[in-house]
Design an enzyme around this catalytic site. Structure first.
Site, PDB file in Angstrom:
ATOM      1  N   GLN A 102       0.852  -1.197   0.000  1.00  0.00           N
ATOM      2  CA  GLN A 102       0.000   0.000   0.000  1.00  0.00           C
ATOM      3  C   GLN A 102       0.887   1.247   0.000  1.00  0.00           C
ATOM      4  OE1 GLN A 102      -3.560  -0.565   2.916  1.00  0.00           O
ATOM      5  NE2 GLN A 102      -1.873  -1.818   3.680  1.00  0.00           N
ATOM      6  N   ASP A 105       6.194   4.905  -1.375  1.00  0.00           N
ATOM      7  CA  ASP A 105       7.560   5.455  -1.272  1.00  0.00           C
ATOM      8  C   ASP A 105       8.584   4.707  -2.132  1.00  0.00           C
ATOM      9  OD1 ASP A 105       7.606   4.010   2.070  1.00  0.00           O
ATOM     10  OD2 ASP A 105       8.179   3.084   0.167  1.00  0.00           O
ATOM     11  N   HIS A 120      -1.667   1.305  -4.217  1.00  0.00           N
ATOM     12  CA  HIS A 120      -2.040   2.718  -4.087  1.00  0.00           C
ATOM     13  C   HIS A 120      -1.142   3.622  -4.927  1.00  0.00           C
ATOM     14  CE1 HIS A 120      -4.022   1.728   0.058  1.00  0.00           C
ATOM     15  NE2 HIS A 120      -4.705   1.278  -0.962  1.00  0.00           N
ATOM     16  N   CYS A 149       0.231  20.228 -17.855  1.00  0.00           N
ATOM     17  CA  CYS A 149       0.315  19.317 -19.001  1.00  0.00           C
ATOM     18  C   CYS A 149       0.152  20.132 -20.281  1.00  0.00           C
ATOM     19  CB  CYS A 149      -0.831  18.311 -18.869  1.00  0.00           C
ATOM     20  SG  CYS A 149      -1.132  17.270 -20.286  1.00  0.00           S
ATOM     21  N   CYS A 151      -1.959  19.787 -22.317  1.00  0.00           N
ATOM     22  CA  CYS A 151      -3.416  19.997 -22.570  1.00  0.00           C
ATOM     23  C   CYS A 151      -3.934  21.108 -21.665  1.00  0.00           C
ATOM     24  CB  CYS A 151      -4.186  18.700 -22.285  1.00  0.00           C
ATOM     25  SG  CYS A 151      -4.541  18.432 -20.525  1.00  0.00           S
ATOM     26  N   SER A 190      -2.501  -1.054   9.396  1.00  0.00           N
ATOM     27  CA  SER A 190      -3.600  -1.032  10.380  1.00  0.00           C
ATOM     28  C   SER A 190      -4.820  -1.747   9.822  1.00  0.00           C
ATOM     29  CB  SER A 190      -3.973   0.420  10.705  1.00  0.00           C
ATOM     30  OG  SER A 190      -4.373   1.077   9.495  1.00  0.00           O
ATOM     31  N   PRO A 215       3.581  -4.016  15.867  1.00  0.00           N
ATOM     32  CA  PRO A 215       3.690  -3.844  17.330  1.00  0.00           C
ATOM     33  C   PRO A 215       2.323  -3.668  18.002  1.00  0.00           C
ATOM     34  CG  PRO A 215       5.000  -2.198  16.141  1.00  0.00           C
ATOM     35  CD  PRO A 215       4.203  -2.933  15.134  1.00  0.00           C
TER      36      PRO A 215
HETATM   37  C1  BV8 Z   1     -11.840   2.604  -3.441  1.00  0.00           C
HETATM   38  C2  BV8 Z   1      -3.225   8.065  -0.698  1.00  0.00           C
HETATM   39  C3  BV8 Z   1     -13.667   2.287  -4.910  1.00  0.00           C
HETATM   40  C4  BV8 Z   1      -1.885   7.787  -1.192  1.00  0.00           C
HETATM   41  C5  BV8 Z   1      -4.457   6.412   0.522  1.00  0.00           C
HETATM   42  C6  BV8 Z   1     -16.336   6.695   1.381  1.00  0.00           C
HETATM   43  C7  BV8 Z   1     -15.996   7.358   0.221  1.00  0.00           C
HETATM   44  C8  BV8 Z   1     -15.055   6.871  -0.658  1.00  0.00           C
HETATM   45  C9  BV8 Z   1     -14.413   5.683  -0.364  1.00  0.00           C
HETATM   46  C10 BV8 Z   1     -14.746   5.045   0.795  1.00  0.00           C
HETATM   47  C11 BV8 Z   1     -15.698   5.513   1.669  1.00  0.00           C
HETATM   48  N1  BV8 Z   1     -15.787   4.647   2.718  1.00  0.00           N
HETATM   49  C12 BV8 Z   1     -14.909   3.632   2.527  1.00  0.00           C
HETATM   50  C13 BV8 Z   1     -14.295   3.851   1.364  1.00  0.00           C
HETATM   51  C14 BV8 Z   1     -13.291   3.058   0.780  1.00  0.00           C
HETATM   52  C15 BV8 Z   1     -11.959   3.744   1.112  1.00  0.00           C
HETATM   53  C16 BV8 Z   1     -11.573   3.332   2.513  1.00  0.00           C
HETATM   54  O1  BV8 Z   1     -11.170   2.201   2.705  1.00  0.00           O
HETATM   55  N2  BV8 Z   1     -11.696   4.248   3.484  1.00  0.00           N
HETATM   56  C17 BV8 Z   1     -11.359   3.862   4.843  1.00  0.00           C
HETATM   57  C18 BV8 Z   1     -10.528   4.957   5.505  1.00  0.00           C
HETATM   58  C19 BV8 Z   1     -12.660   3.565   5.589  1.00  0.00           C
HETATM   59  N3  BV8 Z   1     -11.054   3.254   0.134  1.00  0.00           N
HETATM   60  C20 BV8 Z   1     -10.894   3.947  -1.001  1.00  0.00           C
HETATM   61  O2  BV8 Z   1     -11.373   5.021  -1.240  1.00  0.00           O
HETATM   62  C21 BV8 Z   1     -10.020   3.242  -2.025  1.00  0.00           C
HETATM   63  N4  BV8 Z   1     -10.705   3.261  -3.285  1.00  0.00           N
HETATM   64  O3  BV8 Z   1     -12.375   1.960  -2.587  1.00  0.00           O
HETATM   65  O4  BV8 Z   1     -12.359   2.790  -4.707  1.00  0.00           O
HETATM   66  C22 BV8 Z   1     -14.590   3.387  -4.496  1.00  0.00           C
HETATM   67  C23 BV8 Z   1     -14.727   4.470  -5.337  1.00  0.00           C
HETATM   68  C24 BV8 Z   1     -15.642   5.484  -4.976  1.00  0.00           C
HETATM   69  C25 BV8 Z   1     -16.373   5.387  -3.784  1.00  0.00           C
HETATM   70  C26 BV8 Z   1     -16.200   4.296  -2.928  1.00  0.00           C
HETATM   71  C27 BV8 Z   1     -15.296   3.291  -3.268  1.00  0.00           C
HETATM   72  C28 BV8 Z   1      -8.696   4.002  -2.175  1.00  0.00           C
HETATM   73  C29 BV8 Z   1      -7.801   3.638  -1.013  1.00  0.00           C
HETATM   74  C30 BV8 Z   1      -6.447   4.355  -1.177  1.00  0.00           C
HETATM   75  C31 BV8 Z   1      -6.515   5.648  -0.465  1.00  0.00           C
HETATM   76  N5  BV8 Z   1      -5.221   6.304  -0.510  1.00  0.00           N
HETATM   77  N6  BV8 Z   1      -3.462   7.286   0.523  1.00  0.00           N
HETATM   78  C32 BV8 Z   1      -0.928   8.502  -0.282  1.00  0.00           C
HETATM   79  O5  BV8 Z   1      -0.952   9.746  -0.301  1.00  0.00           O
HETATM   80  O6  BV8 Z   1      -0.185   7.789   0.408  1.00  0.00           O
HETATM   81  S1  BV8 Z   1      -4.737   5.446   1.863  1.00  0.00           S
HETATM   82  C33 BV8 Z   1      -3.539   5.565   3.064  1.00  0.00           C
HETATM   83  O7  BV8 Z   1      -3.857   4.540   4.015  1.00  0.00           O
HETATM   84  C34 BV8 Z   1      -2.134   5.222   2.588  1.00  0.00           C
HETATM   85  O8  BV8 Z   1      -2.007   5.121   1.192  1.00  0.00           O
HETATM   86  C35 BV8 Z   1      -1.854   3.858   3.184  1.00  0.00           C
HETATM   87  O9  BV8 Z   1      -1.314   3.032   2.231  1.00  0.00           O
HETATM   88  C36 BV8 Z   1      -3.209   3.393   3.547  1.00  0.00           C
HETATM   89  C37 BV8 Z   1      -3.231   2.322   4.596  1.00  0.00           C
HETATM   90  O10 BV8 Z   1      -2.577   2.802   5.765  1.00  0.00           O
HETATM   91  P1  BV8 Z   1      -1.456   1.844   6.434  1.00  0.00           P
HETATM   92  O11 BV8 Z   1      -0.416   1.568   5.419  1.00  0.00           O
HETATM   93  O12 BV8 Z   1      -2.113   0.680   7.077  1.00  0.00           O
HETATM   94  O13 BV8 Z   1      -0.837   2.825   7.503  1.00  0.00           O
HETATM   95  P2  BV8 Z   1      -1.420   3.158   8.950  1.00  0.00           P
HETATM   96  O14 BV8 Z   1      -0.706   4.381   9.417  1.00  0.00           O
HETATM   97  O15 BV8 Z   1      -2.909   3.126   8.924  1.00  0.00           O
HETATM   98  O16 BV8 Z   1      -0.965   1.912   9.841  1.00  0.00           O
HETATM   99  C38 BV8 Z   1       0.413   1.701  10.057  1.00  0.00           C
HETATM  100  C39 BV8 Z   1       0.520   0.421  10.872  1.00  0.00           C
HETATM  101  O17 BV8 Z   1       1.904   0.131  11.038  1.00  0.00           O
HETATM  102  C40 BV8 Z   1      -0.082   0.522  12.270  1.00  0.00           C
HETATM  103  O18 BV8 Z   1      -0.883  -0.629  12.493  1.00  0.00           O
HETATM  104  C41 BV8 Z   1       1.147   0.492  13.199  1.00  0.00           C
HETATM  105  O19 BV8 Z   1       0.874  -0.205  14.401  1.00  0.00           O
HETATM  106  C42 BV8 Z   1       2.128  -0.269  12.366  1.00  0.00           C
HETATM  107  N7  BV8 Z   1       3.543   0.035  12.637  1.00  0.00           N
HETATM  108  C43 BV8 Z   1       4.083   1.202  13.096  1.00  0.00           C
HETATM  109  N8  BV8 Z   1       5.428   1.066  13.172  1.00  0.00           N
HETATM  110  C44 BV8 Z   1       5.719  -0.199  12.740  1.00  0.00           C
HETATM  111  C45 BV8 Z   1       4.532  -0.850  12.397  1.00  0.00           C
HETATM  112  N9  BV8 Z   1       4.491  -2.114  11.942  1.00  0.00           N
HETATM  113  C46 BV8 Z   1       5.667  -2.762  11.804  1.00  0.00           C
HETATM  114  N10 BV8 Z   1       6.868  -2.197  12.119  1.00  0.00           N
HETATM  115  C47 BV8 Z   1       6.927  -0.937  12.574  1.00  0.00           C
HETATM  116  N11 BV8 Z   1       8.109  -0.382  12.887  1.00  0.00           N
HETATM  117 ZN    ZN Z   2      -3.268  16.644 -19.922  1.00  0.00          ZN
END
Ligand code: BV8
Ligand code: ZN
Length: 249
Positions: A102, A105, A120, A149, A151, A190, A215
């Site tokens: 996901q 980077d 993503h 662009c 365009c 998460s 963790p």
């Molecule tokens: C989709 C942008 C179909 C890129 C991201 C209402 C309206 C529209 C959509 C929705 C809606 N309700 C639900 C949805 C679906 C939505 C969704 O899931 N929302 C959630 C929040 C409820 N999903 C979407 O919109 C997706 N598209 O469904 O299309 C659609 C179309 C129209 C309408 C409906 C559906 C698109 C999803 C992509 C969104 N883009 N970011 C950017 O700028 O980066 S999401 C964002 O969260 C990041 O990209 C990231 O990848 C993603 C997930 O987060 P995590 O990677 O899990 O990171 P997080 O911080 O949460 O957790 C880190 C974890 O690491 C923790 O658990 C922590 O304990 C742990 N950790 C910490 N340190 C360590 C560690 N683990 C190991 N070692 C360590 N050292």
């Molecule tokens: Zn263009």
């Protein structure tokens, strides 16, 4: 030192034919890149819908552009950590192996992973908001000016925003991995964002052993066969070392 990794897990891995890994922002945390939902994460300072959504870009393109420039600058000065390198090593240790991320980077690729399934998109590449054409020119990371662009459309980072569909082929390939693999890791995520968070659930439903390395507890900890409450940079090199000691199939 990684928390005690159960012998049975190493046993299962040493016999695995197909391993799938899903990673999230936690895997890059030990490279110094903030996660999203940790207490000090990006979403504690910024509103995701304002910065990682089409509406957010349309209502204030400069603010969104600035935020991605800031993140690109952070990422530009980071390096892969031991967890990224261990995953790159694991790629060569099984008959079939797929890395699904996901993260945007590209630290997995820098660490040597190839054929990475980027659910993503990525923050390095850009395309036109209007006509979608890839924008190949070098981005000046210090510039506040949104490039245009030919365009006339505004240029945006090639990440998947909330409300945007994931790249169809990548999602279909990732779902196939979850259906076919015998072991599926969920590492540093998460599991709050869909459809990515469905993948470990699909794997479990299709009979894979599912393993969480994190963790903290997550939304899908309850389905796991193994939970390793430790960091990825600690745990993964340890698993690789244990596997090297055993004859693989
Ligand atoms: C989709 C942008 C179909 C890129 C991201 C209402 C309206 C529209 C959509 C929705 C809606 N309700 C639900 C949805 C679906 C939505 C969704 O899931 N929302 C959630 C929040 C409820 N999903 C979407 O919109 C997706 N598209 O469904 O299309 C659609 C179309 C129209 C309408 C409906 C559906 C698109 C999803 C992509 C969104 N883009 N970011 C950017 O700028 O980066 S999401 C964002 O969260 C990041 O990209 C990231 O990848 C993603 C997930 O987060 P995590 O990677 O899990 O990171 P997080 O911080 O949460 O957790 C880190 C974890 O690491 C923790 O658990 C922590 O304990 C742990 N950790 C910490 N340190 C360590 C560690 N683990 C190991 N070692 C360590 N050292
Ligand atoms: Zn263009």
């Amino acid at each position: 030192m990684a928390t005690a990794i159960e012998k049975s897990l190493i046993e299962i891995l040493s016999k695995a034919n197909w391993v799938g890994i899903l990673t999230g922002a936690g895997v890059s945390a030990e490279s110094g890149i903030s996660t999203f939902r940790d207490p000090d994460g990006l979403w504690s300072k910024f509103n995701p819908m304002e910065l990682a959504s089409i509406d957010g870009f349309m209502s204030n393109p400069e603010r969104v552009w600035d935020w991605y420039q800031y993140r690109r600058n952070v990422i530009h000065s980071t390096k892969p950590n031991a967890g990224h390198y261990a995953i790159a090593e694991m790629q060569k240790m099984f008959p079939y192996f797929n890395l699904i991320t996901q993260n945007v980077d590209r630290l997995h690729q820098t660490a040597g992973s190839d054929d990475v399934l980027e659910l993503h998109g990525n923050i390095i590449e850009n395309h036109c908001f209007q006509c979608k054409k890839p924008y190949k020119q070098e981005i000046d990371l210090s510039s506040k000016e949104i490039p245009r662009c030919d365009c006339g459309g505004m240029i945006r980072p090639s990440v998947v925003w909330f409300g945007e569909n994931l790249p169809h082929k990548v999602l279909a390939q990732s779902e196939l991995v979850a259906q076919k693999c015998d072991v599926f890791f969920s590492i540093g995520t998460s599991a709050e964002v869909y459809p990515a968070a469905n993948l470990p659930i699909i794997a479990k439903k299709n009979g894979a052993k599912v393993i969480e390395i994190n963790p903290n507890v997550t939304a899908i900890s309850y389905i796991m066969d193994y939970v390793i409450r430790d960091t990825s940079a600690e745990t993964l090199p340890y698993i690789v070392e244990e596997l090297k000691k055993r004859p693989t199939n």
